[in-house]
Enzyme design. Structure first.
Site, mmCIF file in Angstrom:
data_model
loop_
_atom_site.group_PDB
_atom_site.id
_atom_site.type_symbol
_atom_site.label_atom_id
_atom_site.label_comp_id
_atom_site.label_asym_id
_atom_site.label_seq_id
_atom_site.Cartn_x
_atom_site.Cartn_y
_atom_site.Cartn_z
ATOM 1 N N PHE A 195 0.649 -1.386 0.042
ATOM 2 C CA PHE A 195 -0.200 -0.161 0.322
ATOM 3 C C PHE A 195 0.943 1.134 0.080
ATOM 4 O O PHE A 195 0.677 2.620 0.340
ATOM 5 C CB PHE A 195 -0.766 0.036 1.228
ATOM 6 C CG PHE A 195 -0.532 -0.417 2.609
ATOM 7 C CD1 PHE A 195 0.797 1.209 3.028
ATOM 8 C CD2 PHE A 195 0.149 -1.531 3.269
ATOM 9 C CE1 PHE A 195 1.037 0.939 4.193
ATOM 10 C CE2 PHE A 195 0.719 -1.355 4.632
ATOM 11 C CZ PHE A 195 1.221 -0.238 5.150
ATOM 12 N N ARG A 254 -11.788 7.685 13.432
ATOM 13 C CA ARG A 254 -11.236 6.622 12.403
ATOM 14 C C ARG A 254 -12.943 5.805 11.761
ATOM 15 O O ARG A 254 -13.035 6.689 10.260
ATOM 16 C CB ARG A 254 -10.692 5.691 12.243
ATOM 17 C CG ARG A 254 -9.577 6.476 12.793
ATOM 18 C CD ARG A 254 -8.199 5.099 12.093
ATOM 19 N NE ARG A 254 -6.971 5.829 12.166
ATOM 20 C CZ ARG A 254 -5.759 5.358 12.419
ATOM 21 N NH1 ARG A 254 -5.370 4.611 13.317
ATOM 22 N NH2 ARG A 254 -5.037 6.017 12.639
ATOM 23 N N ASN A 314 -8.486 6.890 6.139
ATOM 24 C CA ASN A 314 -8.443 6.625 8.259
ATOM 25 C C ASN A 314 -9.240 8.079 8.538
ATOM 26 O O ASN A 314 -9.127 8.484 9.583
ATOM 27 C CB ASN A 314 -8.113 5.654 8.404
ATOM 28 C CG ASN A 314 -6.253 6.008 8.724
ATOM 29 O OD1 ASN A 314 -6.524 7.052 8.179
ATOM 30 N ND2 ASN A 314 -5.960 5.011 9.432
ATOM 31 N N HIS A 365 -4.238 10.241 11.836
ATOM 32 C CA HIS A 365 -2.984 9.812 12.085
ATOM 33 C C HIS A 365 -2.735 9.835 13.847
ATOM 34 O O HIS A 365 -2.843 10.785 13.890
ATOM 35 C CB HIS A 365 -2.222 9.912 11.044
ATOM 36 C CG HIS A 365 -0.115 9.278 12.125
ATOM 37 N ND1 HIS A 365 0.259 8.816 11.304
ATOM 38 C CD2 HIS A 365 0.670 10.117 12.349
ATOM 39 C CE1 HIS A 365 1.212 8.199 11.826
ATOM 40 N NE2 HIS A 365 1.189 8.813 12.602
#
Length: 147
Positions: A28, A76, A86, A89
């Site tokens: 990813f 989230r 999402n 962080h």
């Protein structure tokens, strides 16, 4: 939480690659750096007792779809769209928080957090004498409203 620093910025793909260097090589990673550099973000330094663990609890699981099932009131779950996007962080540890703060706020000087004997020495040298003097003065005065 107290917001100690706040900054709106946009990272280049190269900066995102450096920020997420620990994720390099994962499938990813290219999508992550492309997404994180696609628009502005707000970086903040939050402070409170056990800030990292409380923030992680508020965030919920990193996969927003899973967060909706298991932690529906998490940030989230509310603001994220999938496992990559999402919305927020959070640092994984104090050490990663220090690294990430230095990255996002290079002008900030971070003092190392004392631990063990260094923390006890600091308390004995700097905090206890001031606290003792203040509490002693407060006891002698016995003000009607001590606050």
């Amino acid at each position: 939480f107290y917001t100690l620093q706040k900054r709106k910025l946009q990272l280049s793909p190269e900066q995102c690659s450096n920020f997420y260097a620990d994720q390099y090589g994962k499938l990813f990673f290219p999508n992550l750096t492309a997404y994180m550099s696609s628009g502005p973000l707000v970086a903040m330094v939050l402070a409170r007792h056990c800030a990292v663990s409380y923030w992680k609890e508020l965030l919920g699981p990193s996969d927003s779809l899973r967060a909706r099932r298991t932690h529906p009131h998490s940030l989230r779950a509310i603001y994220g769209t999938d496992d990559l996007r999402n919305a927020l962080h959070g640092s994984l540890s104090i050490f990663s928080a220090e690294r990430e703060i230095r990255f996002m706020f290079p002008e900030v000087i971070l003092e190392p957090i004392p631990a063990g004997q260094r923390a006890r020495d600091y308390l004995n040298l700097c905090v206890k004498p001031t606290l003792l003097a203040g509490l002693t003065a407060l006891c002698k005065e016995k003000p009607a409203d001590p606050m």
